[in-house]
Write a protein that holds these residues in place. Structure first.
Motif, mmCIF file in Angstrom:
data_model
loop_
_atom_site.group_PDB
_atom_site.id
_atom_site.type_symbol
_atom_site.label_atom_id
_atom_site.label_comp_id
_atom_site.label_asym_id
_atom_site.label_seq_id
_atom_site.Cartn_x
_atom_site.Cartn_y
_atom_site.Cartn_z
ATOM 1 N N CYS A 145 -36.580 59.382 93.401
ATOM 2 C CA CYS A 145 -35.660 60.380 92.854
ATOM 3 C C CYS A 145 -35.221 61.410 93.900
ATOM 4 C CB CYS A 145 -36.328 61.124 91.708
ATOM 5 S SG CYS A 145 -36.854 60.047 90.386
ATOM 6 N N GLU A 146 -33.989 61.870 93.740
ATOM 7 C CA GLU A 146 -33.502 62.942 94.622
ATOM 8 C C GLU A 146 -34.169 64.264 94.272
ATOM 9 O OE1 GLU A 146 -29.369 62.960 95.968
ATOM 10 O OE2 GLU A 146 -29.052 61.316 94.566
ATOM 11 N N THR A 200 -34.162 64.113 87.084
ATOM 12 C CA THR A 200 -34.810 63.713 88.331
ATOM 13 C C THR A 200 -33.839 63.091 89.329
ATOM 14 O OG1 THR A 200 -35.281 61.598 87.296
ATOM 15 C CG2 THR A 200 -37.025 63.239 87.209
ATOM 16 N N ARG A 201 -32.660 62.731 88.884
ATOM 17 C CA ARG A 201 -31.647 62.068 89.706
ATOM 18 C C ARG A 201 -32.223 60.887 90.496
ATOM 19 N NH1 ARG A 201 -28.143 65.023 93.325
ATOM 20 N NH2 ARG A 201 -29.877 66.325 94.003
ATOM 21 N N PRO A 202 -32.627 59.827 89.793
ATOM 22 C CA PRO A 202 -33.211 58.683 90.491
ATOM 23 C C PRO A 202 -32.214 58.006 91.430
ATOM 24 C CG PRO A 202 -32.976 58.249 88.124
ATOM 25 C CD PRO A 202 -32.580 59.657 88.338
ATOM 26 N N TYR A 210 -41.662 58.424 84.737
ATOM 27 C CA TYR A 210 -41.488 56.974 84.752
ATOM 28 C C TYR A 210 -42.790 56.193 84.893
ATOM 29 C CZ TYR A 210 -36.819 58.697 85.814
ATOM 30 O OH TYR A 210 -35.637 59.383 85.774
ATOM 31 N N ASP A 217 -28.829 55.276 85.467
ATOM 32 C CA ASP A 217 -30.075 55.990 85.734
ATOM 33 C C ASP A 217 -31.004 55.822 84.536
ATOM 34 O OD1 ASP A 217 -28.996 56.897 88.039
ATOM 35 O OD2 ASP A 217 -28.662 58.955 87.364
ATOM 36 N N PRO A 241 -31.865 59.994 82.396
ATOM 37 C CA PRO A 241 -31.110 61.020 83.128
ATOM 38 C C PRO A 241 -31.434 62.423 82.617
ATOM 39 C CG PRO A 241 -29.679 59.737 81.666
ATOM 40 C CD PRO A 241 -30.990 59.040 81.697
ATOM 41 N N LEU A 272 -38.554 55.214 91.573
ATOM 42 C CA LEU A 272 -37.102 55.302 91.652
ATOM 43 C C LEU A 272 -36.653 56.178 92.822
ATOM 44 C CD1 LEU A 272 -36.619 55.886 87.823
ATOM 45 C CD2 LEU A 272 -36.419 53.723 89.025
ATOM 46 N N ASN A 306 -32.829 54.683 92.580
ATOM 47 C CA ASN A 306 -32.756 53.312 92.071
ATOM 48 C C ASN A 306 -31.841 53.250 90.849
ATOM 49 O OD1 ASN A 306 -34.696 52.785 93.955
ATOM 50 N ND2 ASN A 306 -36.100 51.759 92.542
ATOM 51 N N LYS A 307 -31.067 52.181 90.792
ATOM 52 C CA LYS A 307 -30.156 52.010 89.653
ATOM 53 C C LYS A 307 -30.469 50.686 88.948
ATOM 54 C CE LYS A 307 -27.452 55.613 90.605
ATOM 55 N NZ LYS A 307 -28.450 56.661 90.826
ATOM 56 N N TYR A 308 -30.172 50.670 87.646
ATOM 57 C CA TYR A 308 -30.366 49.466 86.841
ATOM 58 C C TYR A 308 -29.013 48.971 86.353
ATOM 59 C CZ TYR A 308 -35.422 49.915 86.805
ATOM 60 O OH TYR A 308 -36.731 49.954 87.193
#
Lengths: 255, 308
Positions: A93-94, A210-212, A135, A203, A206, A91, A214-216
């Protein structure tokens, strides 16, 4: 350096995965393996590849879940449970926990576009980054003894020897249902940002902080079983017929 | 989590070694005695064996030196750096004791401090992982530190008993640290048993708004690296018994022996030394079981994608 970039990355490249559209064909899984076993870093090895207990390193996997709405019921094959195919890859993550735990500096997040990568020449194969990732986005390559992960096909997206249409991650390019999209999330006008805004992109986990990137996109709401059952079959309803068909409908009724 | 034997042996042996080194750094054992000289060598050997064992699970151990570079962000790197730094005062103290039969306060106390920091770093490798909820608590480093102190004091008492030295102080230390360690560990276990999972299949898939989420199909029919590494479930059914056995062997037996020695009026000798050897052996066995449980019982968030 395994410290994360101190400033927000200039670009935030990542994927949007549309759970409403994914049909679970695993084409993205296969093409990911195909591209990445010959691309960035060492090959993606398999162990016992033609035997009964085959396993190997994959950067993208499709899980399938059954979701049962509250109070829903199972009626044969037409129950209210939904099947959702769920592709999962890194993802990017930030606040990537896999980066900061790395003892060697092999794991890093690029300041320019936010892609999380492994420098395989520095990786000692301790596996701690795979433990840190909630993940399961990282898998050890047992043949090379280094950690493998999604590179967002960094050797495609910036590859000017390829035609522009192919400068996308292999999984996105190959998806026959258009369930995967690639773009820059730091640009609010990008197609992926607009998609996320319109469809309520979410996310994963959340709560892990991890602030991903990639989004779903969640599956669209479905009619309940009861509502579907009440509607009369489409073929028996001639209400909206016009012109010749309205005339034919009337004639046939009178015969 | 998969209980890799190399990691279990590493944390057990290095914990014991650093515990003994920390005790020796306090100067409670007479450096002119042969037993104390052996203790110094043993502490260094245990630490070295533990560290060597820790490199066994690496995919590319020839690059292990690179692990010293990222101490700014990584607890594993910090541990590596501290492990090497700690050798400086420990070797200095060991030289003074073994060759010159002297106790030196400066390297001694520095060795105690550094040994503690190294064990803390080891524990923080696990405690810093939010993805393994059972580990992600300040109780984890507390347990590691107290278990190291307990093992060190028990070994110290063994060497004091072998050389006929005064036992009372070390006996008190051994009993107190062992009791404290297991009090912390039982709190750690209660914490793990009582915790509501931070992540669920619903939060992992984001599908909780629709309803209850259940795994329908895994991505592959066979096991993979993730399920082998994070999805360990073998012998979890024996966890209850192992918990009790680890407490009995790692805590009760050694503490009782350490307590009885001075009460029985023993001032060392063969019987006392044999009894303490038994206590230390029981402690090590208990610690191996405890470390096995530490890994085998911990659940990883990724298993929400794999049906448990």
């Amino acid at each position: 350096m395994t410290s994360l970039p101190t400033q927000p990355t200039a670009k935030k490249l990542g994927l949007v995965i549309d759970l409403d559209v994914c049909v679970g064909c695993h084409a993205c899984v296969v093409n990911c393996k195909e591209w990445n076993t010959g691309g960035y870093g060492s090959a993606l090895s398999d162990q016992d590849p033609y035997g009964a207990d085959v396993s190997g390193a994959w950067l993208n996997r499709v899980h399938t879940f059954e979701v049962m709405p509250q109070g829903g019921e199972i009626v044969g094959e037409a129950g209210e449970a939904r099947i959702v195919h769920f592709p999962k890859s890194c993802l990017h993550c930030e606040d990537a926990p896999c980066v900061t735990v790395c003892p060697t500096g092999a794991s890093y997040k690029r300041a320019e576009d936010g892609i999380v990568l492994v420098d395989e020449d520095k990786c000692i194969g301790c596996g701690l980054c795979a433990w840190a990732c909630p993940y399961g986005a990282r898998e050890m390559d047992l043949a090379a003894g280094v950690m493998k992960k999604c590179t967002l096909c960094i050797d495609r997206i910036y590859n000017e020897t390829m035609e522009e249409v192919d400068r996308q991650p292999a999984c996105v390019r190959t998806c026959p249902a258009n369930a995967r999209h690639f773009g820059d999330f730091s640009d609010p006008q990008s197609a992926v940002s607009i998609m996320v805004m319109e469809r309520g992109g979410m996310d994963l986990m959340p709560e892990q902080g991890t602030r991903p990137v990639n989004k779903y996109l969640p599956p669209r709401p479905r009619k309940s079983l009861a509502a579907s059952a009440a509607a009369s079959p489409l073929a028996e309803d001639t209400e909206g017929a016009k012109g010749f068909f309205a005339w034919l409908d009337g004639v046939l009724d009178r015969i | 989590m998969h209980p890799a034997p190399s990691i279990i042996v590493f944390t057990t042996l290095s914990g014991l070694g650093y515990g003994l080194a920390a005790l020796l750094g306090l100067g409670v054992l007479d450096p002119s005695l042969v037993a104390t000289k052996i203790a110094h060598v043993l502490a260094l050997l245990l630490i070295a064996a533990g560290l060597a064992s820790s490199t066994l699970h690496l995919g590319n151990p020839q690059r292990a030196w690179r692990a010293l570079s990222q101490w700014r962000s990584s607890w594993l790197s910090r541990e590596g750096v501290m492990a090497i730094l700690t050798f400086v005062p420990l070797l200095w103290s060991a030289w003074a004791a073994v060759i010159e039969s002297r106790y030196l306060m400066l390297p001694g106390l520095l060795g105690t401090l550094f040994a503690g920091i190294t064990v803390y770093c080891t524990a923080m490798i696990y405690a810093s992982l939010k993805s393994v909820q059972a580990w992600h608590t300040p109780l984890t480093p507390l347990c590691y530190l107290l278990f190291a102190a307990s093992g060190g004091a028990l070994l110290g008492l063994f060497f004091a008993a072998s050389s006929g030295g005064p036992l009372l102080l070390l006996s008190v230390m051994a009993v107190v640290f062992t009791a404290a360690a297991w009090t912390a560990k039982l709190a750690w276990r209660r914490n793990m048993d009582a915790m509501a999972p931070l992540s669920t299949p619903e939060s992992a898939t984001g599908l909780g708004d629709i309803g209850k989420v259940r795994l329908f199909e895994r991505p592959h029919m066979t096991e993979n690296y993730l399920t082998r590494e994070m999805g360990f479930r073998i012998a979890r059914k024996h966890a209850g018994k192992l918990r009790q056995l680890s407490l009995l062997s790692g805590g009760v037996v050694p503490a009782v022996i350490a307590l009885v020695l001075p009460i029985a009026g023993s001032d060392g000798g063969l019987i006392a030394a044999l009894a303490m050897a038994l206590a230390v052996a029981a402690h090590v066995l208990g610690m191996l079981a405890e470390r096995w449980l530490f890994f085998a019982e911990a659940r990883h968030a990724v298993m929400n994608y794999y049906g448990g």
